[in-house]
Design an enzyme around this catalytic site. Sequence first.
Site, mmCIF file in Angstrom:
data_model
loop_
_atom_site.group_PDB
_atom_site.id
_atom_site.type_symbol
_atom_site.label_atom_id
_atom_site.label_comp_id
_atom_site.label_asym_id
_atom_site.label_seq_id
_atom_site.Cartn_x
_atom_site.Cartn_y
_atom_site.Cartn_z
ATOM 1 N N VAL A 27 52.444 -19.478 16.687
ATOM 2 C CA VAL A 27 52.208 -20.487 15.656
ATOM 3 C C VAL A 27 50.726 -20.880 15.635
ATOM 4 C CG1 VAL A 27 52.762 -22.806 14.866
ATOM 5 C CG2 VAL A 27 54.555 -21.359 15.834
ATOM 6 N N GLN A 83 56.218 -12.593 10.455
ATOM 7 C CA GLN A 83 57.389 -13.259 11.032
ATOM 8 C C GLN A 83 57.717 -14.578 10.319
ATOM 9 O OE1 GLN A 83 57.713 -15.585 14.801
ATOM 10 N NE2 GLN A 83 58.878 -13.816 15.534
ATOM 11 N N CYS A 112 61.817 -19.090 19.261
ATOM 12 C CA CYS A 112 61.040 -20.317 19.447
ATOM 13 C C CYS A 112 61.904 -21.379 20.138
ATOM 14 C CB CYS A 112 60.539 -20.851 18.106
ATOM 15 S SG CYS A 112 59.525 -22.350 18.285
ATOM 16 N N LYS A 151 63.123 -10.924 16.944
ATOM 17 C CA LYS A 151 62.644 -11.271 18.284
ATOM 18 C C LYS A 151 63.572 -12.331 18.856
ATOM 19 C CE LYS A 151 58.418 -12.618 20.781
ATOM 20 N NZ LYS A 151 58.828 -13.837 21.492
ATOM 21 N N HIS A 179 62.234 -11.437 24.642
ATOM 22 C CA HIS A 179 61.479 -12.247 25.604
ATOM 23 C C HIS A 179 62.405 -12.475 26.791
ATOM 24 C CE1 HIS A 179 58.562 -15.884 26.118
ATOM 25 N NE2 HIS A 179 58.889 -15.344 27.270
#
Length: 407
Positions: A27, A83, A112, A151, A179
Amino acid sequence: MTVLSKLNGRALYEAIGKPKTIVAPMVDQSELAWRILSRRYGADLCYTPMFHAKLFATQEKYRKDMMSELDGDEKVDRPLIVQFCANDPEYLLQAARLVADKCDAVDLNLGCPQGIAKKGNYGSFLMDDWKLVHRLIKHLHENLSIPVTAKIRVYDDKEKSLEYAKMVLDAGAQFLTIHGRTREMKGQQTGLANWETLKYIRDNLPDDTVFFANGNILYSDDLGRCLEKVNADAVMSAEGNLFNPGVFWTATEDKEKQFPRLDRTVREYFEILKTTPGYASRKALKSHLFRLLRTFLPIHTDVRAEIAAIHKGTTLDEIEEKVVRKIESIVESIFGQEDIEDLDSTKDGPIEFWGGSYKEVPYWRCQPYFRPVDGISGKEVVKKLSEKKRLQAETPSEEVLKKRKQE
């Protein structure tokens, strides 16, 4: 273009050059100027910052603030994946169509972990609603002219993580980035990414799955370790790249590329910024300077004060005079010392439990950041986390103990 005529995962991966090193979507941080710099230091593929799909679809000002006419340019900004975060399939499709001619694929953010994502019901907080995740991806896959990717993060349960990954692929994601941390692992609770879980997921997905690993990249030699350990197609880095764009440099063992001098890196980034259109790159300048100069500013507090004073009305000429040239002058004076050859050396520490080693890097060079945990900072944090992980690995799980009792 129909679903059948779009490039599938492996064909798409090959079409964009089989990237191995990837700038993560961040971000307000993986904006155009930073992407251009990162590509010069070895990044093969870049993601844009995370954009809010509804705002992007409905607000022209937001779109102009987030992307300029040079974003996605074939000569300077490809391959590129844009994204979005979203929780509404139609807004996501509208936003994606607006960038379809400026990128190679559109990615859905499902990772996120921040509070704003919880409040807005997007990112990793969609891990609680698999049906919605499937609808979001499938809607893009069936109606967008370019491929969709995703993701995600892992759960504590590796089997659940695997099933989640399979669902995302079934919905139509052509690349899968994972991740290796859970949703709860953020801030001072970040901890180490779990490469074992990533490997387990990768080993149990179809062979032709395009799989990107994310997490635990401190130095360029960690890239190869991750690729081998996880059997990933590529490795993505976020924080590692922000503090040292040279983290992606593997072409040579060149200290000037792997741990570039701060004065030269700041100058190079600043010159890119001066020729980069749009609001996003200018907005990110101050934050990038603080990260690049993290080890430098506690010593040269006058520079820190000048950076802190930068505001919306500060001109680039003022920043160049008060910040960039001052940094250049300081580092040049350091390199004027007689014993600079010894002072400027980097040293490798012993191999640690997690497979890599820490490096001592002079403060005037770019280097990784070790996030503070419970008031402790530096590599001691990672050492403690590594020891905890080692002990956990040596301690039988409840499942194993139950099997032993049954035997």
